[in-house]
Design a protein around this motif. Structure first.
Motif, PDB file in Angstrom:
ATOM      1  N   ALA A 283     -34.330  23.463  33.451  1.00 39.60           N
ATOM      2  CA  ALA A 283     -35.607  22.761  32.865  1.00 39.60           C
ATOM      3  C   ALA A 283     -35.783  23.076  31.275  1.00 39.60           C
ATOM      4  CB  ALA A 283     -36.739  23.442  33.547  1.00 39.60           C
ATOM      5  N   LEU A 284     -35.086  24.128  30.816  1.00 37.25           N
ATOM      6  CA  LEU A 284     -35.556  24.675  29.290  1.00 37.25           C
ATOM      7  C   LEU A 284     -34.307  24.116  28.605  1.00 37.25           C
ATOM      8  CD1 LEU A 284     -36.814  28.203  30.159  1.00 37.25           C
ATOM      9  CD2 LEU A 284     -38.086  26.264  29.608  1.00 37.25           C
ATOM     10  N   ALA A 285     -33.316  23.555  28.947  1.00 43.28           N
ATOM     11  CA  ALA A 285     -32.094  23.122  28.261  1.00 43.28           C
ATOM     12  C   ALA A 285     -32.620  21.887  27.422  1.00 43.28           C
ATOM     13  CB  ALA A 285     -30.883  22.711  29.070  1.00 43.28           C
ATOM     14  N   THR A 286     -31.878  22.166  26.175  1.00 43.84           N
ATOM     15  CA  THR A 286     -31.861  21.026  25.050  1.00 43.84           C
ATOM     16  C   THR A 286     -30.506  20.760  24.626  1.00 43.84           C
ATOM     17  OG1 THR A 286     -32.271  22.593  23.320  1.00 43.84           O
ATOM     18  CG2 THR A 286     -34.139  21.721  24.361  1.00 43.84           C
ATOM     19  N   SER A 287     -29.604  21.570  25.109  1.00 43.50           N
ATOM     20  CA  SER A 287     -28.193  21.217  24.795  1.00 43.50           C
ATOM     21  C   SER A 287     -27.656  20.623  26.006  1.00 43.50           C
ATOM     22  CB  SER A 287     -27.400  22.327  24.104  1.00 43.50           C
ATOM     23  OG  SER A 287     -26.042  22.149  24.482  1.00 43.50           O
TER      24      SER A 287
ATOM     25  N   PHE B 184     -25.205  21.429  31.293  1.00 40.57           N
ATOM     26  CA  PHE B 184     -23.890  21.265  32.292  1.00 40.57           C
ATOM     27  C   PHE B 184     -23.387  22.432  32.979  1.00 40.57           C
ATOM     28  CE2 PHE B 184     -19.513  21.304  33.055  1.00 40.57           C
ATOM     29  CZ  PHE B 184     -19.456  20.048  33.846  1.00 40.57           C
ATOM     30  N   ALA B 185     -23.738  23.689  32.319  1.00 46.79           N
ATOM     31  CA  ALA B 185     -23.177  25.101  32.712  1.00 46.79           C
ATOM     32  C   ALA B 185     -24.160  25.536  33.634  1.00 46.79           C
ATOM     33  CB  ALA B 185     -23.124  25.957  31.443  1.00 46.79           C
ATOM     34  N   VAL B 186     -25.565  25.465  33.216  1.00 44.21           N
ATOM     35  CA  VAL B 186     -26.214  26.250  34.365  1.00 44.21           C
ATOM     36  C   VAL B 186     -26.499  25.130  35.566  1.00 44.21           C
ATOM     37  CG1 VAL B 186     -27.661  27.145  32.440  1.00 44.21           C
ATOM     38  CG2 VAL B 186     -28.273  25.008  33.359  1.00 44.21           C
ATOM     39  N   LEU B 187     -26.268  23.836  35.580  1.00 45.86           N
ATOM     40  CA  LEU B 187     -26.196  23.148  36.566  1.00 45.86           C
ATOM     41  C   LEU B 187     -25.051  23.567  37.383  1.00 45.86           C
ATOM     42  CD1 LEU B 187     -27.149  19.351  35.625  1.00 45.86           C
ATOM     43  CD2 LEU B 187     -28.427  20.997  36.984  1.00 45.86           C
TER      44      LEU B 187
ATOM     45  N   LEU C 163     -33.331  30.533  39.642  1.00 47.80           N
ATOM     46  CA  LEU C 163     -32.949  30.933  38.147  1.00 47.80           C
ATOM     47  C   LEU C 163     -32.464  29.852  37.448  1.00 47.80           C
ATOM     48  CD1 LEU C 163     -32.496  34.689  38.772  1.00 47.80           C
ATOM     49  CD2 LEU C 163     -34.238  33.751  37.792  1.00 47.80           C
ATOM     50  N   ALA C 164     -31.338  29.398  37.927  1.00 40.94           N
ATOM     51  CA  ALA C 164     -30.411  28.126  37.262  1.00 40.94           C
ATOM     52  C   ALA C 164     -31.186  27.072  37.035  1.00 40.94           C
ATOM     53  CB  ALA C 164     -29.112  27.987  37.971  1.00 40.94           C
ATOM     54  N   THR C 165     -32.217  26.711  38.014  1.00 43.58           N
ATOM     55  CA  THR C 165     -32.994  25.623  37.977  1.00 43.58           C
ATOM     56  C   THR C 165     -33.811  25.736  36.807  1.00 43.58           C
ATOM     57  OG1 THR C 165     -32.701  25.005  40.089  1.00 43.58           O
ATOM     58  CG2 THR C 165     -34.570  24.113  39.144  1.00 43.58           C
TER      59      THR C 165
ATOM     60  N   LEU D 231     -21.482  13.336  34.483  1.00 42.25           N
ATOM     61  CA  LEU D 231     -20.878  14.490  34.339  1.00 42.25           C
ATOM     62  C   LEU D 231     -22.208  15.613  34.802  1.00 42.25           C
ATOM     63  CD1 LEU D 231     -19.378  14.398  30.801  1.00 42.25           C
ATOM     64  CD2 LEU D 231     -18.125  14.489  32.984  1.00 42.25           C
ATOM     65  N   LEU D 232     -23.388  15.211  34.512  1.00 44.37           N
ATOM     66  CA  LEU D 232     -24.610  16.243  35.045  1.00 44.37           C
ATOM     67  C   LEU D 232     -24.618  16.224  36.532  1.00 44.37           C
ATOM     68  CD1 LEU D 232     -27.326  15.452  32.472  1.00 44.37           C
ATOM     69  CD2 LEU D 232     -25.865  17.333  32.478  1.00 44.37           C
ATOM     70  N   ARG D 233     -24.595  15.040  37.133  1.00 45.21           N
ATOM     71  CA  ARG D 233     -24.385  15.135  38.683  1.00 45.21           C
ATOM     72  C   ARG D 233     -23.173  15.816  39.166  1.00 45.21           C
ATOM     73  NH1 ARG D 233     -28.206  11.482  41.551  1.00 45.21           N
ATOM     74  NH2 ARG D 233     -26.824  12.097  43.351  1.00 45.21           N
ATOM     75  N   ALA D 234     -22.011  15.573  38.357  1.00 45.62           N
ATOM     76  CA  ALA D 234     -20.778  16.496  38.850  1.00 45.62           C
ATOM     77  C   ALA D 234     -21.172  17.795  38.467  1.00 45.62           C
ATOM     78  CB  ALA D 234     -19.655  15.795  38.027  1.00 45.62           C
ATOM     79  N   ALA D 235     -21.817  18.399  37.744  1.00 42.04           N
ATOM     80  CA  ALA D 235     -21.827  19.692  37.263  1.00 42.04           C
ATOM     81  C   ALA D 235     -21.966  20.641  38.354  1.00 42.04           C
ATOM     82  CB  ALA D 235     -22.723  19.953  36.115  1.00 42.04           C
ATOM     83  N   PRO D 236     -22.926  20.586  39.499  1.00 43.67           N
ATOM     84  CA  PRO D 236     -23.152  21.532  40.538  1.00 43.67           C
ATOM     85  C   PRO D 236     -21.760  21.689  41.251  1.00 43.67           C
ATOM     86  CG  PRO D 236     -24.963  20.052  40.210  1.00 43.67           C
ATOM     87  CD  PRO D 236     -23.937  19.605  39.206  1.00 43.67           C
ATOM     88  N   ALA D 237     -21.095  20.578  41.641  1.00 44.50           N
ATOM     89  CA  ALA D 237     -20.010  20.338  42.450  1.00 44.50           C
ATOM     90  C   ALA D 237     -18.838  21.168  41.907  1.00 44.50           C
ATOM     91  CB  ALA D 237     -19.791  18.886  42.653  1.00 44.50           C
ATOM     92  N   LEU D 238     -18.856  21.090  40.344  1.00 48.89           N
ATOM     93  CA  LEU D 238     -17.786  21.824  39.779  1.00 48.89           C
ATOM     94  C   LEU D 238     -17.772  23.253  40.079  1.00 48.89           C
ATOM     95  CD1 LEU D 238     -15.274  21.930  37.854  1.00 48.89           C
ATOM     96  CD2 LEU D 238     -17.042  22.294  35.947  1.00 48.89           C
ATOM     97  N   GLY D 239     -19.072  23.999  40.031  1.00 42.01           N
ATOM     98  CA  GLY D 239     -19.370  25.423  40.496  1.00 42.01           C
ATOM     99  C   GLY D 239     -19.006  25.630  41.737  1.00 42.01           C
TER     100      GLY D 239
END
Length: 443
Positions: free
Chosen positions: A335-339, A344-347, A329-331, A291-299
């Motif tokens: 890096a600071l995400a713990t959730s 997923f959203a910022v990716l 900025l999204a990167t 899902l994390l790898r798919a997140a950038p493609a979703l946006g």
């Protein structure tokens, strides 16, 4: 942003370009297969080694062949049938997927084999990317090219959504598959051994499905009927092999667009470290990694569909550099995400920003390059893209080994912002570019 009426670009419809649609089908199925391979390779390597450095080495192993083969690959594309070159490169990927599946089932897969097969993937891409890029403009009228680039990019991003998500889900089925086929050795292997055997079987399932998708992609490419006339050229010499480099160097807009992708994504990419973030920071499994790898493609697919219907008609340079800044900025936010869902959203935001820059950059490069140079220019462009992706994965792994995964991604995000400011000063013609149209002075 100024947007044109979709009906004003001409009466020819993109959906009527059948050969383009066949190539699009090949790119979607082949792209999904490639993304599934990357999910399985990354997770399997981390299962075997637990090393950020080894994850980075997978990217380096794919980049080096692309670097070494750039010049001869570009000349091949300009001299030979581009369809067959794309089909041949995809066939080599079929061989890699089959070897990975068999070695995973047999239990003799290891880090060295993964690196060796990653080299073969790099060889295949060294030829596929310039051939694919050079083939696309010959299948659509020039007026449709920006939309064709946007449609292809959004379709590819859709495959990047489906590919990693499906790959992660299939990988997670490994223990069930291993139990179903009755792995006798697993009973005596202990808990850790059983987990590793299950992981190998999960990887084998992913590699097998990837193989089927790649076979279908080869069929789609061979079904293309258009046969562009390849100009006859003498045997390659140094001047012809380096013509693509000279062409790019003499055109600041093209050089700035291609190099922007190289340095921004080289620094800002976090793909190689996703297995570490998924397991050790966000506390999820291979399905979460997918899902994390798919997140950038979703946006990206949302922006790509929008741009295919409402292409940019002014201030293209400003939008390009602004999109790369948002990517940086999204990167930093990732890096600071713990959730998990915040990550997923910022990716997804990073993918949307990257799609903006991809459509503008690829349209500029294609529009400013004559057809007889597209193979060699595309080969150089593919090295820049490969460097930003595969070499970026190595950079991420190496810096993560020194600074940790969070420090590595933070450094990359701030580095991307620095690149945007620097490119605004170094390439004013790119920053001030208004329209996505050929400039006769450059052709």
């Amino acid at each position: 942003m100024s947007i044109s009426d979709p009906k004003s670009a001409g009466s020819v419809r993109l959906r009527d370009q059948r050969d383009y649609l066949r190539l699009l089908g090949a790119r979607v199925t082949g792209g999904a297969a490639n993304q599934m391979l990357m999910v399985a390779l990354g997770w399997q390597m981390y299962d075997l080694t637990g090393s950020a450095w080894e994850l980075g080495m997978v990217g380096l192993a794919q980049f080096l062949p692309a670097l070494l083969l750039t010049l001869p690959a570009g000349h091949l594309v300009d001299r030979h049938d581009r369809r067959l070159l794309v089909a041949g490169s995809m066939s080599l990927q079929c061989v890699v997927a089959a070897c990975l599946a068999l070695s995973s089932v047999g239990g003799w897969v290891g880090p060295n084999l993964i690196l060796l097969l990653s080299v073969l993937l790099g060889v295949a891409r060294a030829l596929q990317m310039p051939a694919q890029q050079a083939l696309t403009p010959t299948l659509v009228p020039p007026a449709l090219l920006p939309r064709a680039v946007a449609a292809a990019s959004s379709a590819m991003q859709a495959s990047i959504i489906a590919g990693p998500a499906l790959g992660g889900a299939l990988y997670a089925l490994g223990p069930k598959v291993a139990g179903f086929v009755g792995q006798g050795a697993a009973a005596d292997a202990g808990v850790a051994g059983q987990a590793l055997i299950g992981a190998h079987w999960g990887a084998a399932v992913v590699y097998s499905v990837s193989l089927l998708l790649l076979i279908s992609a080869v069929w789609c490419v061979l079904a293309i009927r258009h046969r562009p006339v390849q100009s006859r050229r003498p045997a390659p010499d140094l001047a012809q092999l380096t013509a693509g480099i000279r062409f790019i160097w003499q055109r600041p807009v093209v050089l700035g667009a291609i190099s922007l992708d190289l340095f921004a994504v080289l620094l800002g990419g976090a793909t190689a470290l996703l297995p570490i973030f998924a397991r050790d920071i966000l506390h999820t499994g291979p399905e979460g990694l997918g899902l994390l790898r798919a997140a950038p493609a979703l946006g990206a697919v949302v922006i790509g569909v929008w741009l295919s219907r409402m292409p940019i008609t002014s201030r293209a340079g400003h939008w390009l550099l602004g999109a790369v800044a948002v990517f940086g900025l999204a990167t930093i936010a990732f890096a600071l995400a713990t959730s998990f869902w915040f990550a997923f959203a910022v990716l997804a935001i990073s993918g949307a920003a990257d799609m903006f820059s991809v459509v503008i950059r690829q349209s500029l490069v294609q529009l400013e390059t004559p057809d007889d140079m597209r193979g060699r220019v595309g080969a150089v462009n593919s090295v820049f893209i490969g460097a930003s992706n595969q070499l970026g994965e190595f950079e991420s792994g190496a810096t993560a080994a020194l600074l940790g995964p969070v420090g590595s991604v933070l450094l990359g995000g701030f580095g991307t912002l620095f690149v945007v400011v620097l490119w605004w000063k170094l390439f004013p013609a790119l920053a001030q570019r208004d329209r996505l149209q050929p400039e006769t002075a450059l052709v």
